[in-house]
Design an enzyme around this catalytic site. Structure first.
Site, short mmCIF file in Angstrom:
data_model
loop_
_atom_site.label_atom_id
_atom_site.label_comp_id
_atom_site.label_asym_id
_atom_site.label_seq_id
_atom_site.Cartn_x
_atom_site.Cartn_y
_atom_site.Cartn_z
N HIS A 51 -4.89 81.08 33.86
CA HIS A 51 -6.30 81.29 34.16
C HIS A 51 -6.84 82.59 33.57
O HIS A 51 -7.90 83.07 33.96
CB HIS A 51 -6.53 81.27 35.68
N ASP A 106 -1.67 79.97 37.03
CA ASP A 106 -2.77 80.73 37.62
C ASP A 106 -3.04 81.93 36.72
O ASP A 106 -2.74 81.87 35.53
CB ASP A 106 -2.44 81.15 39.06
#
Length: 469
Positions: free
Chosen positions: A281, A258
């Site tokens: 991310h 993430d």
């Protein structure tokens, strides 16, 4: 680590150094404000020198978890030994809470509460391991594993590892298997409601969900911390900052499934320096404004980063229907390598199995600078400014941006985004609109940010969690 950042810095030397025209400074006072905004990385945190306790204890009182019954074989439950050692160390001035090297300590979900006596050191040289079975987790601590709260002037350090044993948690996630129910999972390490805290040298890996959360805290310095999890592990943010002020992250290597770093509501005065990010991310502000909530983030700097093989580079993400603002952000000296969305503002963020309803209210985004950013993208849309029609983004500044895609041309996408560029800007950002003055709508969002942030932080006493969808 040092070799890595030498490589990064050498790469950044090739970035162009354009100079703004005087007229730009005259017409946009925000440039001066953005460029002059700095956070003192060391001097404003009143702590003590790293103790030489290994040599004749350096005047410190050693509190070894082994002395309280910890076995350290990775199988025996050492939770109570850690709790007893903590109670002793916390009540003793000049104490060192010691987790010895070359041992593996199995510890269940635990809250380590302060306030403690002066000059406490948490020395983690061994490995702390979480139980790997989700069904046996304490339901009263469903979102925490190791939580430290109400500390002041405390130093976390060592070459040890905090291992969340997260594989079974990831496998049961609805993001891995849509037939699974969506639920939250623990954060590996949390520092909550604390001040003047330093964390240096630790490794945090394979967390059940978020790896390291800084919550409701002030004057926190994180350096030389490594965070790692597989790129497909769901919701495993690296370092997450919420309702906190005056936080510096530097010389950190983060790769997860993430956001490498996520900064959310009630946070200001955040500086990130010499950051390696990937996989993951990217570096994100948000998400903000979910469920029509009010969110405020101000004064954020990312200076010197290498972002590689991530889905996003530098990102601001908000839900439709929110309120509040993101203001005064500077992303600079960033090298991208094969990143999907190197520069992105997304005010239509929707991390939901169902489509999100269109709404007119939005978190106001303004005074955002991107300077000295280069590298390669996997997307033809190298820059995306997808802003709300009713609450447009304003005062976006681009300087010396050069993004390329192998064997293809790149472009910039804009929707309701106002700003300008100077120096090299590639791809062109001509789609940004220009206005001589802010609209009345923008003025409505110009608030006393410090007061608002303090009030918002005080009003929200819930634990900050990553809600899985």
């Amino acid at each position: 680590m040092e070799k890595l950042f030498i490589i990064i810095l050498l790469g950044l030397l090739i970035l162009a150094n354009g100079v703004a025209e005087n007229t730009v400074y005259n017409n946009f006072a925000l440039l001066e404000e953005l460029e002059s905004f700095e956070i003192d990385e060391e001097n404003d945190v009143v702590l003590f020198d790293i103790p030489s306790w290994t040599s004749e204890r350096g005047g410190k009182v050693l509190v070894n978890v082994d002395s309280f019954g910890a076995v350290g074989d990775g199988i025996s439950d050492d939770t109570q030994a850690f709790v007893k050692a903590w109670e002793n160390a916390c009540a003793t001035p000049e104490a060192v809470f010691l987790v010895p090297s070359d041992r593996h300590y199995l510890v269940n979900a635990t809250r380590f509460k302060g306030p403690c006596e002066d000059r406490l050191v948490i020395q983690i040289d061994g490995t702390i391991v979480a139980p790997g079975e989700p069904k046996n987790w304490d339901p009263d601590l469903a979102r925490q594993w190791l939580e430290f709260s109400k500390l002041n002037g405390v130093l976390f350090q060592g070459n040890g590892v905090i291992d969340g044993s997260g594989s079974k948690w990831w496998a049961s996630s609805c993001k891995k298997n849509k037939t699974n129910p969506c639920r939250g999972a623990p954060t590996a390490l949390t520092i909550d409601s604390s001040s003047s805290v330093k964390v240096k040298g630790l490794t945090i890996k394979n967390s059940q969900q978020m790896h390291f959360v800084i919550s409701k805290s002030a004057s926190v310095r994180i350096s030389q911390v490594s965070v790692s999890a597989p790129g497909d592990s769901p919701n495993t943010d690296g370092i997450h900052i919420t309702q906190s002020t005056n936080v510096v992250l530097q010389d950190c290597k983060i790769g997860t499934g993430d956001d490498c770093i996520s900064i959310v509501n009630g946070s200001s005065g955040i500086k990130m320096k010499r950051i390696y990010c990937g996989p993951g991310h990217g570096v994100s502000i948000g998400s903000l404004g979910k469920d029509n909530s009010t969110a405020i983030v101000a004064k954020v700097v990312l200076d010197t980063a290498f972002i590689r093989e991530t889905t996003n580079g530098v990102r601001i993400k908000t839900w439709q229907g929110g309120n509040g603002f993101v203001r005064g952000v500077r992303f600079e000296n960033v090298r991208m390598d094969n990143v999907d969305n190197p520069i992105i503002i997304d005010q239509f963020y929707c991390d939901s199995p169902a489509s999100c309803q269109n709404q007119t209210s939005a978190v106001k985004i303004s005074e955002i600078m991107y300077r000295n950013i280069s590298g390669t993208t996997k997307s033809e849309k190298a820059m995306t400014f997808a802003c709300s029609d009713s609450v447009p983004c304003s005062n976006i500044v681009l300087s010396n941006v050069d993004l390329e895609m192998e064997d293809s041309t790149v472009e910039t996408y804009c929707n309701s985004a106002e700003g300008f560029g100077y120096g090299i800007v590639h791809p062109s950002a001509d789609c940004l609109t220009s206005h001589d003055k802010e609209t009345e709508l923008s003025q409505n969002y110009i608030l006393n940010e410090e007061t608002e942030i303090d009030e918002l932080a005080d009003s929200n006493s819930d634990h900050i969690v990553h809600t899985e969808l």
